[in-house]
Design a protein around this motif. Structure first.
Motif, PDB file in Angstrom:
ATOM      1  N   ILE A   1       0.837  -1.197   0.000  1.00 53.87           N
ATOM      2  CA  ILE A   1       0.000   0.000   0.000  1.00 53.87           C
ATOM      3  C   ILE A   1       0.873   1.249   0.000  1.00 53.87           C
ATOM      4  CG2 ILE A   1      -1.617   1.341   1.379  1.00 53.87           C
ATOM      5  CD1 ILE A   1      -2.729  -1.433   2.323  1.00 53.87           C
ATOM      6  N   ARG A   2       1.918   1.194   0.814  1.00 54.14           N
ATOM      7  CA  ARG A   2       2.840   2.321   0.832  1.00 54.14           C
ATOM      8  C   ARG A   2       3.492   2.509  -0.531  1.00 54.14           C
ATOM      9  NH1 ARG A   2       2.622   3.148   6.153  1.00 54.14           N
ATOM     10  NH2 ARG A   2       3.546   1.622   7.559  1.00 54.14           N
ATOM     11  N   ALA A   3       3.685   1.417  -1.226  1.00 51.55           N
ATOM     12  CA  ALA A   3       4.319   1.491  -2.542  1.00 51.55           C
ATOM     13  C   ALA A   3       3.356   2.050  -3.588  1.00 51.55           C
ATOM     14  CB  ALA A   3       4.832   0.127  -2.970  1.00 51.55           C
ATOM     15  N   GLY A   4       2.141   2.366  -3.161  1.00 48.92           N
ATOM     16  CA  GLY A   4       1.225   3.012  -4.080  1.00 48.92           C
ATOM     17  C   GLY A   4       0.125   2.114  -4.620  1.00 48.92           C
TER      18      GLY A   4
END
Lengths: 332, 332
Positions: B140-143
DNA sequence: GTGAAAGCGCTAACAG
DNA sequence: CTGTTAGCGCTTTCAC
């Protein structure tokens, strides 16, 4: 929610860290030749940076997007769900993603989907074809690698005949079922077919021989309603009917429902054999005698063929099995 | 069979034929501004050449591969097949391809699949999560744009709580079913749960209140065998049981089979309510009373959320419905 | 055995 | 309104 998304690690980063050129990284990662020391340095850097090669770059370079496309009529139909499961299972072993499209048994939607495959540069597709297959010819010529599953198309085109197909041995399945029913004394045997099941209908005709009564063969569209109408219609129109072969699980379900509604008792008044063994066949009352098809095998084998390079068999015929439960009895 | 595959038409060809620059072609085709005359010339050329923009080029340029990824535990399970159907149906209206992966309810496989999504630069995923959800945080942090469907994860991570989820209102479903059963006089009510159905179990506890007997709650893994063992075990161990709630269709099937095997009659000796309305529930003998879940809606809504930009609801709760058929009776 | 460089098809920034 | 150009990340000649 699209977070900021930091730049991802590229082959360039790895090359830099390893102190080599990008070409070397590419070679090492795809198993090419490199000195032991270089290899180690590259692998090391890749690990440290948690490098994942971008499929995007590779795909564009290679002019093909990899992965397998799967076209089926309806994912909620148990037989196609199992087929899909087989494809997924095979694809996983190749680490290839699977893109799925449902055609609703509609040639137009199918053509549409084939178009979008081309747009995605997908070059491998496993398909349960719906139309007459005309639409496939240009795609195949364009380099699409197709394997048909569960059905083949009735193509007069040359290219179509060379498309490999993985099929259940419907002919044998129908024959076995018909023999079983005639062995029980049945003479008036009906067939509930879906449109497009020409193969099964033909096998049915052949298996019945003298007993054939064309009026007992009825066709339905894929929908639940159409199936029910066909089943109910047949039962009402021909009370002399003593056995029915249903060409698929939807049709079988429709037959059970229609029989119940019309107060026709199975197997006392009517014997029923259904194509496709689904989980509920055993839970049904009475448990249904079925012609089991190896749905997941079909998918697996088809995926295997589409992945495999070079010469391939034109047709793989997988055995069906008559599973006798409680929905058939002697003719009264 | 990997034919020669002639070069495909590119934007450059179109530009050339129309006598404009490639940028203009790109603009026209993506609805940008252009003079009427230019537009016509471009469209004309595109049609004549049967031009299909390559998703490969666009994807690489945009650093995202488009399409929706779908992660489900098992495609052969009716509820997930329907969910998939919903996703496909929504995706089709956006003309987005759907890539599907099955996790087998195994967090490890799930993590693996998420990894390959990243490799493919897929940035939209609808997932029925299996694990505790830790693995999702980095993605999720990676987009990666995630929407959970059918379940949410029990995450202590901040990011996880912000993932939208589309769920059936299990709590209400369980409550309704339990009230129905207690209304029939049942006091000893069992629950057959799959591992990971914490939500439903909790709802069951809450709904039962004083009647709760922890010993009547049993857990099974996703497999058929495990489900059967759990069902048979419960029935044998607690002959005082008078009703059972099955947490899913596999468990319901197992309960029917186990009851039959142990000569426990439904609904005379045992009342059964099953989560999930499947086609065979009506064909079963007796027809099963079920808590119907809108599987296809769940998929559709989840896909819609993952496609939609901007602010989105954190949770969408879809209603369940108790469909009363013939598998429940008064306590004897 | 290794690196430099070209280029896959597209879009977006910029200049005209 | 439109054309030129610069890359996106990767693989693959082609020199060295």
């Amino acid at each position: 929610m699209g977070s900021p998304a930091q730049r991802r690690t590229t082959i360039k980063d790895v090359a830099e860290m390893a102190g080599v050129g990008v070409a070397t990284v590419s070679r090492v990662l795809s198993g090419g030749s490199a000195s032991a020391e270089t290899r180690e340095r590259v692998l090391d850097a890749a690990t440290k940076l948690d490098y994942r090669p971008s499929a995007l770059g590779r795909n564009l370079r290679q002019q093909r997007s990899g992965g397998i496309a799967l076209l089926i009529p309806d994912i909620t139909d148990s037989i196609y769900a199992r087929l899909t499961d087989g494809v997924l299972s095979c694809a996983r072993s190749y680490r290839e993603p699977v893109t799925i499209g449902v055609t609703g048994d509609d040639p137009e939607q199918e053509a549409d989907l084939v178009g979008s495959l081309l747009e995605q540069s997908m070059d491998r597709v496993v398909a349960v074809p719906s139309g007459n297959g005309e639409m496939w010819t240009p795609a195949i010529r364009a380099g699409l690698d197709v394997v048909f599953a569960d059905r083949r198309v009735s193509g007069e085109q040359r290219a179509l005949d060379e498309v490999p197909a993985v099929l259940a041995d419907d002919r044998a399945g129908v024959r076995t079922a018909v023999e079983y029913l005639t062995g029980l004394g049945h003479r008036k045997i009906g067939f509930l077919a879906r449109h497009g099941q020409a193969e099964r209908v033909e096998a049915f005709r052949a298996a019945l021989g003298d007993l054939l009564d064309e009026d007992l063969i009825v066709h339905a569209r894929a929908s639940r309603d159409s199936a029910y109408a066909a089943a109910a219609g047949l039962l009402q129109r021909r009370p002399d009917l003593s056995a029915v072969l249903a060409g698929g699980n939807k049709l079988g379900e429709a037959a059970v429902l229609a029989a119940r509604e019309l107060d026709v008792r199975i197997p006392r008044d009517l014997s029923l054999v259904m194509f496709d063994d689904v989980p509920w066949a055993e839970l049904c009352s009475p448990p249904l005698t079925v012609i089991a098809q190896p749905g997941q095998d079909i998918g697996y084998r088809a995926a295997e063929l589409v992945m495999r390079q070079g010469r391939r068999p034109r047709t793989v015929l997988l055995p069906t099995e008559l599973i006798i439960r409680g929905s058939c009895g002697p003719r009264r």
